[in-house]
Enzyme design. Structure first.
Site, short mmCIF file in Angstrom:
data_model
loop_
_atom_site.label_atom_id
_atom_site.label_comp_id
_atom_site.label_asym_id
_atom_site.label_seq_id
_atom_site.Cartn_x
_atom_site.Cartn_y
_atom_site.Cartn_z
N THR A 1 0.46 -2.96 8.58
CA THR A 1 -0.72 -2.22 8.10
C THR A 1 -1.81 -2.26 9.17
O THR A 1 -2.02 -3.26 9.85
CB THR A 1 -1.26 -2.79 6.77
OG1 THR A 1 -2.40 -2.01 6.37
CG2 THR A 1 -1.64 -4.26 6.86
N SER A 2 -2.53 -1.15 9.26
CA SER A 2 -3.62 -1.05 10.24
C SER A 2 -4.85 -1.80 9.75
O SER A 2 -5.83 -1.92 10.48
CB SER A 2 -3.97 0.41 10.49
OG SER A 2 -4.34 1.02 9.24
N GLN B 1 0.85 -1.20 0.00
CA GLN B 1 0.00 0.00 0.00
C GLN B 1 0.88 1.24 0.00
O GLN B 1 0.40 2.36 -0.14
CB GLN B 1 -0.90 0.02 1.23
CG GLN B 1 -1.82 -1.17 1.34
CD GLN B 1 -2.50 -1.20 2.69
OE1 GLN B 1 -3.56 -0.62 2.89
NE2 GLN B 1 -1.88 -1.88 3.64
N ASN B 2 2.19 1.03 0.19
CA ASN B 2 3.11 2.15 0.34
C ASN B 2 3.46 2.75 -1.02
O ASN B 2 3.50 2.05 -2.02
CB ASN B 2 4.40 1.70 1.06
CG ASN B 2 4.11 1.16 2.45
OD1 ASN B 2 3.05 1.46 3.02
ND2 ASN B 2 4.99 0.33 2.96
N HIS C 1 -1.33 1.58 -4.29
CA HIS C 1 -1.66 3.01 -4.14
C HIS C 1 -0.73 3.91 -4.93
O HIS C 1 -0.66 5.12 -4.67
CB HIS C 1 -1.64 3.39 -2.64
CG HIS C 1 -2.73 2.71 -1.87
ND1 HIS C 1 -2.70 2.57 -0.51
CD2 HIS C 1 -3.86 2.10 -2.29
CE1 HIS C 1 -3.79 1.92 -0.11
NE2 HIS C 1 -4.51 1.62 -1.17
N CYS D 1 1.89 16.86 -23.97
CA CYS D 1 0.68 17.58 -24.42
C CYS D 1 0.49 18.92 -23.71
O CYS D 1 -0.46 19.65 -23.99
CB CYS D 1 -0.55 16.70 -24.17
SG CYS D 1 -1.06 16.66 -22.44
P1 OAD Z 1 -1.27 3.14 8.94
O1 OAD Z 1 -0.50 4.33 9.37
O2 OAD Z 1 -2.77 3.20 8.93
O3 OAD Z 1 -0.89 1.86 9.84
C1 OAD Z 1 0.47 1.54 10.06
C2 OAD Z 1 0.49 0.26 10.87
O4 OAD Z 1 1.84 -0.11 11.05
C3 OAD Z 1 -0.13 0.39 12.25
O5 OAD Z 1 -0.97 -0.73 12.49
C4 OAD Z 1 1.09 0.38 13.18
O6 OAD Z 1 0.77 -0.27 14.41
C5 OAD Z 1 2.04 -0.47 12.40
N1 OAD Z 1 3.45 -0.24 12.70
C6 OAD Z 1 4.04 0.88 13.19
N2 OAD Z 1 5.38 0.69 13.30
C7 OAD Z 1 5.64 -0.58 12.85
C8 OAD Z 1 6.80 -1.38 12.71
N3 OAD Z 1 8.01 -0.90 13.06
N4 OAD Z 1 6.67 -2.65 12.22
C9 OAD Z 1 5.46 -3.13 11.89
N5 OAD Z 1 4.30 -2.43 11.99
C10 OAD Z 1 4.40 -1.17 12.47
O7 OAD Z 1 -0.73 2.76 7.49
P2 OAD Z 1 -1.39 1.77 6.44
O8 OAD Z 1 -2.02 0.61 7.09
O9 OAD Z 1 -0.35 1.52 5.40
O10 OAD Z 1 -3.83 5.05 1.55
O11 OAD Z 1 -2.51 2.71 5.78
C11 OAD Z 1 -3.18 2.19 4.65
C12 OAD Z 1 -3.53 3.32 3.75
O12 OAD Z 1 -4.24 4.33 4.49
C13 OAD Z 1 -2.35 4.06 3.17
O13 OAD Z 1 -1.79 3.38 2.08
C14 OAD Z 1 -3.03 5.34 2.71
C15 OAD Z 1 -3.96 5.60 3.87
O14 OAD Z 1 -5.21 6.09 3.46
C16 OAD Z 1 -3.71 5.92 0.49
O15 OAD Z 1 -2.91 6.82 0.51
C17 OAD Z 1 -4.65 5.65 -0.63
#
Ligand code: OAD
Length: 248
Positions: free
Chosen positions: A188-189, A101-102, A119, A150
């Site tokens: 990921t959350s 998702q990154n 994403h 363009c």
């Molecule tokens: P989040 O910021 O929502 O969640 C990050 C997750 O990583 C959380 O559950 C943290 O507990 C966990 N975390 C933090 N440090 C960590 C570590 N050292 N090792 C492992 N896990 C760790 O980010 P995403 O889940 O990626 O979408 O968010 C998903 C999407 O929400 C993003 O791609 C973005 C946003 O809307 C778009 O931009 C379209």
């Protein structure tokens, strides 16, 4: 750090491994996760207010500058041991797929191949008229820069809130999830759809679900194994155990 024998046994060479990563895997590279507070110049802005088509329509220069600011921060970051562990894991399995998702390009910089970017990628821009994608462009006084083909406006080649994900990437990701025997959800959350459905689709299709995250998420209760902690600490040890198992 110990892993249960039943967990390690899932990683026989014939396993079909699929990994989904989120911002947490890049946290140890110094990149704030998506929902951490903005820092410095941008602390007055909320990402949800900037990463939208409406924000770009309203003030394209501001949105372009925000992504330029984030590109600058991310370009200074380095892949961390978690990114590199996934590159090592890929080398151990003929069937391995990485979905992220990154938008920070760190998996590619760590050497992962065939990364499925749900994403988009902050280091790519695209013409809003033709959809042509660019990895290089002329920054100009006028922001956003113009398409060299363009003359239309460029925009970051990332998915904004309310926008559809790239169909090809999404279809491929769900196809891999349906065929996985082991699905790793890392950093990921599991809040944002449709990516958050991938672990559950994998599980319902018969995969063993493993979560790597210091915190509980909505998929934790579905996980067969929960590795509570930081990806940069857990993944290198797990991959080394798997490598030793393969070589024994
Ligand atoms: P989040 O910021 O929502 O969640 C990050 C997750 O990583 C959380 O559950 C943290 O507990 C966990 N975390 C933090 N440090 C960590 C570590 N050292 N090792 C492992 N896990 C760790 O980010 P995403 O889940 O990626 O979408 O968010 C998903 C999407 O929400 C993003 O791609 C973005 C946003 O809307 C778009 O931009 C379209």
């Amino acid at each position: 750090m110990e892993f249960s024998p039943s967990l390690l046994l899932l990683f026989q060479r014939s396993a079909r491994i699929v990994v989904l990563t989120g911002a947490g895997i890049s946290a140890e590279s110094g990149i704030p996760t998506f929902r951490e507070a903005q820092t410095g110049l941008w602390e007055t802005y909320n990402p949800e207010e900037l990463a939208t088509p409406q924000a770009f329509q309203r003030n394209p220069g501001l949105v372009w500058d925000w992504y330029a600011h984030r590109r600058e921060i991310i370009a200074k970051a380095q892949p961390n041991p978690a990114h590199r562990a996934l590159t090592d894991l890929e080398s151990l399995f003929p069937e391995f797929n990485l979905i992220t998702q990154n938008i920070d390009n760190l998996h590619r910089r760590a050497g992962s191949s065939g990364v499925i970017e749900l994403h988009g990628n902050i280091f790519r821009s695209r013409c809003i008229e033709e959809g042509t994608r660019f990895i290089e462009w002329e920054e100009a006084d006028v922001k956003p820069p113009r398409c060299p083909d363009c003359g239309g406006s460029l925009r970051p080649d990332v998915v904004w809130f309310t926008e559809a994900l790239p169909q090809e990437a999404l279809y491929t990701a769900f196809n891999h999830a349906e065929n996985a025997t082991v699905f790793l959800s890392v950093g990921t959350s599991a809040l944002v759809q449709p990516a958050a459905s991938l672990p559950l689709v994998a599980k319902s299709s018969g995969a063993h679900l493993i979560e790597v995250n210091p915190d509980t998420t909505p998929i934790s209760r579905e996980a067969d194994y929960i590795l509570r902690g930081r990806a940069g600490e857990i993944l290198p040890v797990l991959v080394e155990r798997i490598r030793l198992m393969h070589s024994s």
